[in-house]
Design a protein around this motif. Structure first.
Motif, PDB file in Angstrom:
ATOM      1  N   LEU A 101     -63.316 -21.288 -42.088  1.00 30.36           N
ATOM      2  CA  LEU A 101     -62.372 -20.480 -42.857  1.00 30.36           C
ATOM      3  C   LEU A 101     -61.963 -19.244 -42.061  1.00 30.36           C
ATOM      4  CD1 LEU A 101     -61.026 -20.373 -45.706  1.00 30.36           C
ATOM      5  CD2 LEU A 101     -62.878 -18.834 -46.381  1.00 30.36           C
ATOM      6  N   TYR A 102     -60.657 -19.013 -41.984  1.00 33.82           N
ATOM      7  CA  TYR A 102     -60.086 -17.838 -41.324  1.00 33.82           C
ATOM      8  C   TYR A 102     -59.164 -17.127 -42.299  1.00 33.82           C
ATOM      9  CZ  TYR A 102     -61.286 -18.966 -36.403  1.00 33.82           C
ATOM     10  OH  TYR A 102     -61.930 -19.196 -35.210  1.00 33.82           O
ATOM     11  N   LEU A 103     -58.769 -15.918 -41.929  1.00 35.34           N
ATOM     12  CA  LEU A 103     -57.671 -15.241 -42.606  1.00 35.34           C
ATOM     13  C   LEU A 103     -56.586 -14.989 -41.577  1.00 35.34           C
ATOM     14  CD1 LEU A 103     -60.401 -14.108 -44.262  1.00 35.34           C
ATOM     15  CD2 LEU A 103     -58.486 -13.314 -45.664  1.00 35.34           C
ATOM     16  N   VAL A 104     -55.342 -15.308 -41.940  1.00 44.24           N
ATOM     17  CA  VAL A 104     -54.215 -15.157 -41.030  1.00 44.24           C
ATOM     18  C   VAL A 104     -53.280 -14.077 -41.550  1.00 44.24           C
ATOM     19  CG1 VAL A 104     -52.844 -16.961 -42.168  1.00 44.24           C
ATOM     20  CG2 VAL A 104     -52.392 -16.386 -39.772  1.00 44.24           C
ATOM     21  N   ARG A 105     -52.802 -13.238 -40.630  1.00 45.20           N
ATOM     22  CA  ARG A 105     -51.896 -12.160 -41.000  1.00 45.20           C
ATOM     23  C   ARG A 105     -50.542 -12.745 -41.387  1.00 45.20           C
ATOM     24  NH1 ARG A 105     -50.918  -9.394 -36.041  1.00 45.20           N
ATOM     25  NH2 ARG A 105     -49.012 -10.604 -35.877  1.00 45.20           N
ATOM     26  N   LEU A 106     -50.022 -12.329 -42.533  1.00 43.15           N
ATOM     27  CA  LEU A 106     -48.726 -12.820 -42.992  1.00 43.15           C
ATOM     28  C   LEU A 106     -47.586 -11.875 -42.668  1.00 43.15           C
ATOM     29  CD1 LEU A 106     -49.653 -14.298 -46.487  1.00 43.15           C
ATOM     30  CD2 LEU A 106     -49.606 -15.427 -44.266  1.00 43.15           C
ATOM     31  N   ASP A 107     -47.894 -10.603 -42.418  1.00 47.57           N
ATOM     32  CA  ASP A 107     -46.850  -9.637 -42.104  1.00 47.57           C
ATOM     33  C   ASP A 107     -46.559  -9.707 -40.610  1.00 47.57           C
ATOM     34  OD1 ASP A 107     -45.166  -7.553 -41.726  1.00 47.57           O
ATOM     35  OD2 ASP A 107     -46.347  -6.101 -42.857  1.00 47.57           O
ATOM     36  N   ILE A 108     -45.475 -10.376 -40.232  1.00 46.31           N
ATOM     37  CA  ILE A 108     -45.182 -10.599 -38.818  1.00 46.31           C
ATOM     38  C   ILE A 108     -44.754  -9.319 -38.107  1.00 46.31           C
ATOM     39  CG2 ILE A 108     -44.542 -13.001 -39.223  1.00 46.31           C
ATOM     40  CD1 ILE A 108     -41.625 -12.172 -39.038  1.00 46.31           C
ATOM     41  N   HIS A 109     -44.498  -8.258 -38.867  1.00 47.46           N
ATOM     42  CA  HIS A 109     -44.047  -6.996 -38.266  1.00 47.46           C
ATOM     43  C   HIS A 109     -45.215  -6.078 -37.909  1.00 47.46           C
ATOM     44  CE1 HIS A 109     -40.032  -8.203 -39.365  1.00 47.46           C
ATOM     45  NE2 HIS A 109     -40.405  -8.326 -40.626  1.00 47.46           N
ATOM     46  N   ARG A 110     -46.429  -6.453 -38.277  1.00 43.10           N
ATOM     47  CA  ARG A 110     -47.587  -5.593 -38.021  1.00 43.10           C
ATOM     48  C   ARG A 110     -48.392  -6.138 -36.846  1.00 43.10           C
ATOM     49  NH1 ARG A 110     -49.543  -2.073 -41.909  1.00 43.10           N
ATOM     50  NH2 ARG A 110     -51.087  -1.651 -40.297  1.00 43.10           N
ATOM     51  N   ASN A 111     -47.884  -5.959 -35.653  1.00 47.72           N
ATOM     52  CA  ASN A 111     -48.565  -6.475 -34.470  1.00 47.72           C
ATOM     53  C   ASN A 111     -49.813  -5.685 -34.107  1.00 47.72           C
ATOM     54  OD1 ASN A 111     -46.762  -8.600 -34.032  1.00 47.72           O
ATOM     55  ND2 ASN A 111     -45.318  -7.240 -33.005  1.00 47.72           N
ATOM     56  N   LYS A 124     -53.855 -14.321 -45.625  1.00 54.21           N
ATOM     57  CA  LYS A 124     -54.124 -15.500 -46.441  1.00 54.21           C
ATOM     58  C   LYS A 124     -55.291 -16.282 -45.838  1.00 54.21           C
ATOM     59  CE  LYS A 124     -52.322 -19.952 -47.966  1.00 54.21           C
ATOM     60  NZ  LYS A 124     -51.278 -20.971 -47.821  1.00 54.21           N
ATOM     61  N   GLU A 125     -56.167 -16.784 -46.694  1.00 50.79           N
ATOM     62  CA  GLU A 125     -57.250 -17.640 -46.221  1.00 50.79           C
ATOM     63  C   GLU A 125     -56.688 -18.997 -45.801  1.00 50.79           C
ATOM     64  OE1 GLU A 125     -61.155 -16.269 -48.788  1.00 50.79           O
ATOM     65  OE2 GLU A 125     -59.741 -17.654 -49.704  1.00 50.79           O
ATOM     66  N   ILE A 126     -57.103 -19.466 -44.652  1.00 52.44           N
ATOM     67  CA  ILE A 126     -56.698 -20.792 -44.177  1.00 52.44           C
ATOM     68  C   ILE A 126     -57.921 -21.509 -43.605  1.00 52.44           C
ATOM     69  CG2 ILE A 126     -54.320 -20.122 -43.642  1.00 52.44           C
ATOM     70  CD1 ILE A 126     -55.174 -20.048 -40.666  1.00 52.44           C
ATOM     71  N   MET A 127     -57.868 -22.816 -43.593  1.00 55.24           N
ATOM     72  CA  MET A 127     -58.934 -23.606 -42.991  1.00 55.24           C
ATOM     73  C   MET A 127     -58.458 -24.087 -41.625  1.00 55.24           C
ATOM     74  SD  MET A 127     -62.046 -24.536 -43.497  1.00 55.24           S
ATOM     75  CE  MET A 127     -62.233 -24.302 -45.269  1.00 55.24           C
ATOM     76  N   VAL A 128     -59.239 -23.770 -40.599  1.00 61.38           N
ATOM     77  CA  VAL A 128     -58.906 -24.156 -39.234  1.00 61.38           C
ATOM     78  C   VAL A 128     -59.855 -25.259 -38.787  1.00 61.38           C
ATOM     79  CG1 VAL A 128     -58.773 -23.402 -36.825  1.00 61.38           C
ATOM     80  CG2 VAL A 128     -57.996 -21.878 -38.665  1.00 61.38           C
ATOM     81  N   GLU A 129     -59.284 -26.317 -38.268  1.00 57.56           N
ATOM     82  CA  GLU A 129     -60.093 -27.421 -37.757  1.00 57.56           C
ATOM     83  C   GLU A 129     -59.569 -27.827 -36.388  1.00 57.56           C
ATOM     84  OE1 GLU A 129     -62.111 -31.482 -39.387  1.00 57.56           O
ATOM     85  OE2 GLU A 129     -60.075 -31.057 -40.052  1.00 57.56           O
TER      86      GLU A 129
END
Length: 201
Positions: A83-93, A40-45
């Protein structure tokens, strides 16, 4: 009535000269899948937190230990909002937790809708949060920033020098006082209530 009163002298000292990566909860990012992993795209500040000297834990889960006044920390050399993208699938390390948007392979990624992802993927803010064990500070606030894990914290030289003192205050002063407050918090809360409007806690 509060469940306890927290003391945050260590966190107050630690956040001088410190910038932390936070998630902008108001940003509505798009969802993608890349190599079978949902992002998911997220905004990091980067922001400089402003802990209160005294915080109040109100039942059931309001941990009010940080002021909402958390200005951007560009003065500390922190980058601007990005802008970043964060992994949503917590099982895919095996996949990166955070990818800068400029480094994300949008051409190979597939755009997906939120409704098409499993419910446990969606906006799991607790998965993103960083827990500060050094100064025993909550990283998610009712009306404040969510501090992100897996992204670097920026510290000035002065902050690095003060860091051991901040840790000693947190464990040697704040933790014992907070534990005592569990037993006598109703009395302390009534005493401190008149100072609530002054922004002390």
């Amino acid at each position: 009535m509060s469940s306890c009163i927290t003391f945050n002298t260590g966190a107050k000292l630690d956040n001088i000269g410190k910038a932390v990566p936070t998630l902008d909860l108001s940003h509505n990012g798009r969802y993608f899948k890349l190599n079978g992993v949902a992002y998911k795209e997220i905004m990091v500040e980067y922001r400089q937190l402003n802990p209160k000297w005294v915080g109040v834990c109100r039942l059931p889960h309001n941990i009010d230990t940080c002021n909402d006044d958390t200005p951007p920390a560009e003065s500390l050399g922190a980058p601007k909002a990005e802008l970043y993208l964060v992994r949503l699938d917590i099982h895919r390390n095996d996949a990166p937790a955070f990818i800068k948007a400029i480094d994300f392979d949008y051409a190979a990624a597939k755009r997906v809708e939120k409704k098409d992802l499993p419910v446990y993927y969606i906006d799991n803010h607790y998965y993103f949060k960083q827990v500060d064990f050094e100064t025993l500070t909550k990283s998610m606030y009712e009306n404040g920033p969510l501090v992100l894990k897996d992204l670097p914290t920026i510290r000035t030289v002065g902050n690095q020098i003060r860091r051991p003192v901040a840790i000693m205050l947190s464990y040697g002063v704040d933790l014992p006082l907070t534990m005592v407050s569990y037993a006598i918090s109703p009395v302390l809360y009534i005493i401190l209530l008149p100072f609530d409007g002054a922004g002390i806690f």
